[in-house]
Design an enzyme around this catalytic site. Structure first.
Site, mmCIF file in Angstrom:
data_model
loop_
_atom_site.group_PDB
_atom_site.id
_atom_site.type_symbol
_atom_site.label_atom_id
_atom_site.label_comp_id
_atom_site.label_asym_id
_atom_site.label_seq_id
_atom_site.Cartn_x
_atom_site.Cartn_y
_atom_site.Cartn_z
ATOM 1 C CE LYS A 115 -3.903 -2.323 2.336
ATOM 2 N NZ LYS A 115 -5.162 -1.942 1.656
ATOM 3 C CE LYS A 157 -14.951 1.860 3.668
ATOM 4 N NZ LYS A 157 -13.965 1.254 4.583
ATOM 5 C CB THR A 162 -13.926 -0.849 0.041
ATOM 6 O OG1 THR A 162 -13.180 -1.265 1.192
ATOM 7 C CG2 THR A 162 -14.337 -2.043 -0.785
HETATM 8 C C1 PLP Z 1 -12.943 0.515 4.380
HETATM 9 C C2 PLP Z 1 -12.031 0.108 5.438
HETATM 10 C C3 PLP Z 1 -10.841 -0.553 5.129
HETATM 11 C C4 PLP Z 1 -10.403 -0.853 3.714
HETATM 12 O O1 PLP Z 1 -9.609 0.239 3.253
HETATM 13 P P1 PLP Z 1 -8.674 0.101 1.977
HETATM 14 O O2 PLP Z 1 -8.147 1.497 1.785
HETATM 15 O O3 PLP Z 1 -9.569 -0.302 0.846
HETATM 16 O O4 PLP Z 1 -7.631 -0.872 2.296
HETATM 17 C C5 PLP Z 1 -10.002 -0.912 6.162
HETATM 18 N N1 PLP Z 1 -10.314 -0.642 7.449
HETATM 19 C C6 PLP Z 1 -11.438 -0.001 7.766
HETATM 20 C C7 PLP Z 1 -11.725 0.282 9.201
HETATM 21 C C8 PLP Z 1 -12.339 0.395 6.784
HETATM 22 O O5 PLP Z 1 -13.468 1.020 7.140
#
Ligand code: PLP
Length: 840
Positions: free
Chosen positions: A575, A681, A677
């Site tokens: 990442k 958001k 995901t």
């Molecule tokens: C949405 C979410 C993730 C996933 O995030 P990515 O950036 O897609 O890895 C991880 N942890 C929490 C608490 C989330 O709400």
């Protein structure tokens, strides 16, 4: 300056627009007081904030009960095809506000709590997160439950009721410390134990091949005790069930054994069996081959399949109440979705039931199994793929190992017939990997045992067809599908960002909440000054509110006019939080060099948990805190650059941080992030994305228009070409002076003056064996960040891009994702209709 409206006041405005009624306030107050008295056994003189939270939770829960019973009765009577979502993780977060939103009770509850002289936000803060997940995979399962209920599917989530969820992260002297997440300590008002549906799960033992079939004997039994949690749909009176299993030792556990230390020891030993559901394994995208984990995986599968089959056999047969006697019709009435390979044991376990209990011939059993199961792949990272040593299986699940061998024998026979003499292909496609230690490849088992295999974003689905599962794609091209991930707009917009939901509803009505594609109607407001002003104003309010939260929790002063540049996700090399660090250091060096120039001020926030055993990830956290310690205290820098590590990132913190973000960092090496995901958001909450062409970023750029995101860096093809040619970090280090300066500072102790050698290994990794090619994207990333800073100065142009992003978000609703699973994999039809409200 007028005080910004509280969330409560904003919701009141929404209710004026029909988002919620205020009729039943006095009834809510009565019930709240009744629960405080009869359920909590307290009066207002001695009640704590937590008591008030529990009283409210029970008051709201009461509104679920009738709908829950009615929905389940409705399923029993109409006998629709059931969908079972099997997952080792459900990262649910809090439940109270989500329940109020979906039942349209939020406004009335706000008013009732206000009239009682209490503070709604304070009460909500008392709720523990249900942190039964690590990151994206577990949160996806939670979003899917919301969408399945909102689309009226007869769906069930099945998983484990971990006594301890994902650890709580503390930062101490810059390092991550883990604390146990004792989330059940004060009780969980949202669950209902169902001891009457307890089921036995067998382990160990041996097989006996007898004339009337195979018997698995001399096993040890652990009981699976189900706990049900209601899953309400969005204002459709549907309430589905998430059933989580807890491990219970049988009463006679070890008591019949003469060679253990007697009665007291036998009672103490019950803990051993009950350890199965004790704690969530805290790895994200990493496989750890521990026996206890394999026990967890089989435990959930074995208990769930008994439930599925019992429900299938007991349901009505058309309109007459005939009990089904065999399982030949199972695929017409049951769909089982495997969330990654973690519940892969469902395949051999279903085969075991069909063969050994139901006495079906192999071919019939296999046909039922394949037509019932479907598998979602979540990653191509080799270290994440589950490959279990044969010896573990031999010992723990001997009958399942025999079945897997037979599945493989027939699979190999088929491949050999298709590709005569191609030994190499047979080896590559086998479920059994030979070597020093024989291993079972669980992904191969899932592909062979399922009728559908899907990736989670278009680019990821293309990659699995072209590389990791190419051999399988060639023999069964029609099995492979794409289902781009999504998020629920209820939690990730209406609940966490009511201000933005309101300004959108003022322009296009509120139907976008169930039909997110309607957000595209906002495109016609892209030149509407009043709308742009409203959107910018809400963002500013969210930033102020988050700044207050940060100042309370971290004692840091935040410049609310700075750009909030946020990267929150699990800490992982792929990442590339390090790439973000290198940009921060570059900004710092530039400001130090020309302190009198005008700079676009930034507050960079990075948050996320490192798996406790992942040393490099922990060093990355230490690097971020070290950089912050130097930069945040440099008087030359002042409030033009701040670096904050967001402690204990989890669903509840995501709900606070994401609505306050201006810039979303989605900067993985192309080809490594299956979907993401978090990226969705941020997009839905009016942040602009800086990102690589990876995962769902590709489709986000397509939906919003590529000009409306900041895309940089290598594409998958470039990464592949570089792998062929060889990646040479030193080349970039020598050629790019800003990169060289930053790396030199990290390695010479500029950010760790007391421990100059602290980041030696991290730098050595970056220079010598960086699998994720951080330096290769540095130059383009910095240039792209310069464009971000330039645009941020022009609020109107920035906000126009924000609006184009929100307008292009429709595709990323998990309602769309689930509709596609329903039609293209499960063979069921989604509906927005719902059922009638119960009398309350
Ligand atoms: C949405 C979410 C993730 C996933 O995030 P990515 O950036 O897609 O890895 C991880 N942890 C929490 C608490 C989330 O709400």
């Amino acid at each position: 300056m007028p005080k910004p409206l509280t969330d409560q006041e904003k919701r009141k405005q929404i209710s004026v627009r029909g988002l919620a009624g205020v009729e039943n306030v006095s009834e809510l107050k009565t019930n709240f007081n009744r629960h405080l008295h009869f359920t909590l056994v307290k009066d207002r003189n001695v009640a704590t904030k937590r008591d008030y939270y529990f009283a409210l939770a029970h008051t709201v829960r009461d509104h679920l009960v009738g709908r829950w019973i009615r929905t389940q009765q409705h399923y029993y009577e109409t006998d629709p095809k059931r969908v079972y979502y099997l997952s080792l993780e459900f990262y649910m977060g809090r439940t109270l506000q989500n329940t109020m939103v979906n039942l349209a009770l939020e406004n009335a509850c706000d008013e009732a709590i206000y009239q009682l002289g209490l503070d709604m936000e304070e009460l909500q803060e008392m709720e523990e997160d249900a942190g039964l997940g690590n990151g994206g995979l577990g949160r996806l399962a939670a979003c899917f439950l919301d969408s399945m209920a909102s689309l009226g599917l007869a769906a069930y989530g099945y998983g484990i009721r971990y006594e301890f969820g994902i650890f709580n992260q503390k930062i101490s002297e810059g390092w991550q410390i883990e604390e146990a997440d004792d989330w059940l300590r004060y009780g969980n008002p949202w669950e209902k134990a169902r001891p009457e549906y307890m089921r036995p799960v067998h382990f160990y033992g041996r097989t006996e091949h007898t004339p009337d079939g195979v018997k698995w004997v001399d096993t040890q039994v652990v009981l699976a005790l189900p706990y049900d949690t209601p899953v309400p749909g969005y204002r459709n009176n549907i309430v589905n069930t998430m059933r989580l299993w807890s491990a219970k030792a049988p009463c006679e556990f070890h008591l019949k054994d003469f060679n253990v230390g007697g009665y007291i020891q036998a009672v103490l030993d019950k803990n051993l069996a009950e350890n199965i559901s004790r704690v969530l394994y805290p790895n994200d995208n990493f496989f750890e081959g521990k026996e206890l984990r394999l026990k967890q995986e089989y435990f959930v599968v074995a208990a769930t399949l008994q439930d599925i089959i019992r429900r299938y056999k007991a349901s009505k047969f058309g309109s007459t109440e005939v009990v089904r006697v065999d399982l030949t019709g199972l695929p017409d009435k049951v769909a089982i979705q495997l969330n990654d390979t973690h519940p892969a044991m469902a395949i051999p376990e279903l085969m075991r039931i069909l063969l050994d209990d139901e006495k079906l011939p192999w071919d019939d059993a296999w046909d039922i199994c394949v037509r019932t199961c479907a598998y979602t792949n979540h990653t191509v990272l080799p270290e994440a793929l589950e490959r279990w040593p044969i010896e573990l299986f031999q010992n723990l699940l001997p009958r399942h190992l025999e079945i897997i061998y037979e599945i493989n024998r027939r699979h190999m026979e088929r491949i050999a017939a298709l590709f005569p003499g191609n030994e190499d292909r047979l080896r590559r496609m086998s479920l059994i990997e030979e070597g020093d230690q024989k291993k079972i490849n669980m992904a191969h088992l899932c592909i062979v045992g399922s009728h559908a295999v899907n990736g989670v974003a278009r680019i990821h689905s293309d990659i699995i067809k072209a590389s990791v599962f190419k051999d399988f794609y060639e023999v069964d091209p029609d099995k492979f599908q794409n289902k781009t991930n999504g998020i629920t707009p209820r939690r990730w917009l209406v609940m966490c960002n009511p201000g933005l939901a309101e300004v959108i509803a003022e322009r296009i009505g509120e139907d976008f909440i169930r039909d997110l594609d309607q957000l595209k109607k906002l495109r016609k407001f892209v030149d509407d000054e009043a709308f742009l002003r409203d959107v910018a104003k809400i963002k500013q309010e969210n930033k102020m509110k988050f700044a207050v939260h940060l100042e309370e929790h971290y004692k840091v002063k935040i410049n609310p006019n700075s750009m909030f540049d946020i990267q929150v996700k699990r800490i992982h090399e792929y990442k590339r939080q390090i790439l973000n660090c290198l940009h921060i250091i570059t900004l710092y060096n530039r400001i130090k060099k020309e302190p009198n120039k005008v700079w676009t001020p930034r507050t960079v926030m990075i948050g996320g948990k490192a798996a406790p055993g992942y040393h490099t990830a922990k060093m990355i956290i230490r690097l971020i805190t070290a950089i912050g310690d130097i930069i945040n205290h440099d008087p030359v820098i002042g409030d033009r650059l701040k670096v904050i590590f967001l402690e204990n990132y989890r669903v509840t913190l995501a709900e606070k941080a994401i609505p306050a973000a201006d810039l979303s960092e989605q900067i993985s090496t192309a080809g490594t992030e299956a979907s993401g995901t978090g990226n969705m958001k941020f997009m839905l909450n009016g942040a602009l994305t800086i990102g690589t062409m990876d995962g769902a970023n590709v489709e986000m750029a397509e939906e919003a228009g590529e000009d409306n995101l900041f895309i940089f860096g290598m594409r998958v093809e470039d990464v592949e070409a570089m792998d062929k040619k060889g990646y040479n970090a030193n080349e970039y280090y020598q050629r790019l002076p800003e990169l060289k300066q930053a790396i030199d500072q990290i390695s010479n102790g500029h950010f760790s003056p007391k421990e100059p050698e602290l980041f030696k290994d991290l730098v050595s990794m970056l220079m010598n064996y960086d699998r994720f090619k951080v330096f290769a994207d540095f130059e383009d990333y910095i240039k792209c960040q310069d464009k971000v800073s330039a645009l941020y100065k022009n609020t109107k142009e920035w906000t126009r891009k924000v609006v184009m992003n929100i307008a292009g978000c429709g595709k990323f609703s998990s309602d769309r994702t689930i509709s596609q699973y329903a039609r293209e994999i499960w063979g069921v039809e989604p509906t927005l209709e719902g059922i009638a409200a119960p009398d309350e």
